[in-house]
Design an enzyme around this catalytic site. Structure first.
Site, PDB file in Angstrom:
ATOM      1  N   ASP A  46     -12.867  -5.141  -8.207  1.00 31.67           N
ATOM      2  CA  ASP A  46     -14.085  -5.407  -7.454  1.00 31.67           C
ATOM      3  C   ASP A  46     -13.793  -6.597  -6.537  1.00 31.67           C
ATOM      4  OD1 ASP A  46     -16.978  -5.497  -6.868  1.00 31.67           O
ATOM      5  OD2 ASP A  46     -16.923  -7.348  -8.048  1.00 31.67           O
TER       6      ASP A  46
ATOM      7  N   ASP B  85     -16.657  -8.689  -4.488  1.00 33.34           N
ATOM      8  CA  ASP B  85     -17.674  -9.740  -4.444  1.00 33.34           C
ATOM      9  C   ASP B  85     -17.858 -10.411  -5.797  1.00 33.34           C
ATOM     10  OD1 ASP B  85     -18.243  -9.533  -1.741  1.00 33.34           O
ATOM     11  OD2 ASP B  85     -19.651  -7.891  -2.062  1.00 33.34           O
TER      12      ASP B  85
ATOM     13  N   ASP C  53     -17.130  -8.180 -12.087  1.00 31.56           N
ATOM     14  CA  ASP C  53     -18.058  -9.149 -12.675  1.00 31.56           C
ATOM     15  C   ASP C  53     -19.401  -8.540 -13.061  1.00 31.56           C
ATOM     16  OD1 ASP C  53     -18.603  -8.967  -9.744  1.00 31.56           O
ATOM     17  OD2 ASP C  53     -20.205 -10.382 -10.247  1.00 31.56           O
TER      18      ASP C  53
END
Length: 233
Positions: A9, A11, A180
């Site tokens: 991922d 961001d 996250d």
């Protein structure tokens, strides 16, 4: 080696989205003369979170994202300039090149270990690729998959299947997802039986039904998980 392929991922995993969001919000809220910038930012974040939760459930992204500033103007009884505010905000995000602590070192470590790296991110194609290019991260990736061009948002299984189908040597046994967000990264990986590493830098309690294979509090912990020999973990 435990994993030969890693899907990252972007961001708040490798790229510091919060830094760009804070800067963009301050510019937008100041430009439109919101009375209390701190309070308005908090209200916006609640609105934005609710929009992204709906997107992750499969609703169309663009209409919801355009609505978020319109909803904010409505909360304050101000004229609706949401479309222009959204454009101003996205320009700020396009120019956010802040990175997470330890991100470059991790990419270098994994690349030196001959791990194949892929970016798998929700968002807008131009924005994400532009940020990877300006941070110097782009050359570390074998390929970059952004939801806008893939046609599916995480956690849709189709997002992950697109990556796996394009690279037949990637399997659920030799690939891990790092992210996250439990609701998108970990949930989506689990839906296609991929192992996952949850980057939990805020030390949140997991109250969701989505369970990562591993949980770490720092990017520095990920390298050893990926490159460990089978049976060492």
């Amino acid at each position: 080696m435990r994993y030969q392929n890693v899907i990252f991922d972007l961001d708040d995993t490798l790229l510091d989205f919060q830094a760009g969001e804070n800067k963009g919000l301050q510019q937008v809220l100041t430009h439109y003369h919101f009375p209390d910038l701190h309070q308005a930012a908090a209200v916006y974040r609640k609105i934005n979170l609710s929009k992204w939760e709906r997107i992750e459930q499969g609703e169309a992204k663009e209409p919801l994202l355009v609505e978020r500033f319109s909803d904010l103007f409505a909360r304050y009884g101000m004229p609706d300039e949401g479309v222009q505010a959204e454009k101003r905000y996205r320009r700020c995000l396009n120019e956010n090149y802040a990175v997470m602590t330890g991100a470059l070192a991790l990419l270098q470590q994994l690349k030196q270990a001959h791990v194949n790296l892929f970016a798998g991110t929700n968002g807008f194609d131009f924005t994400q690729r532009n940020r990877l290019n300006h941070t110097g991260f782009a050359p570390y990736f074998t390929d970059i998959f952004v939801s806008e061009s893939v046609g599916y948002e995480k956690p849709s299984p189709h997002f992950f299947e697109t990556i796996l189908n394009q690279y037949p040597n990637m399997t659920t046994a030799n690939t891990v997802m790092v992210g996250d967000r439990l609701q998108s990264d970990i949930r989506g990986a689990g839906a296609v039986h991929l192992d996952s590493i949850w980057l939990n830098q805020q030390h949140q309690t997991n109250t969701t039904p989505y369970h990562p294979t591993y949980e770490v509090a720092d990017l520095a912990q990920i390298g050893s998980l990926v490159t460990a020999k089978n049976g060492d973990l």
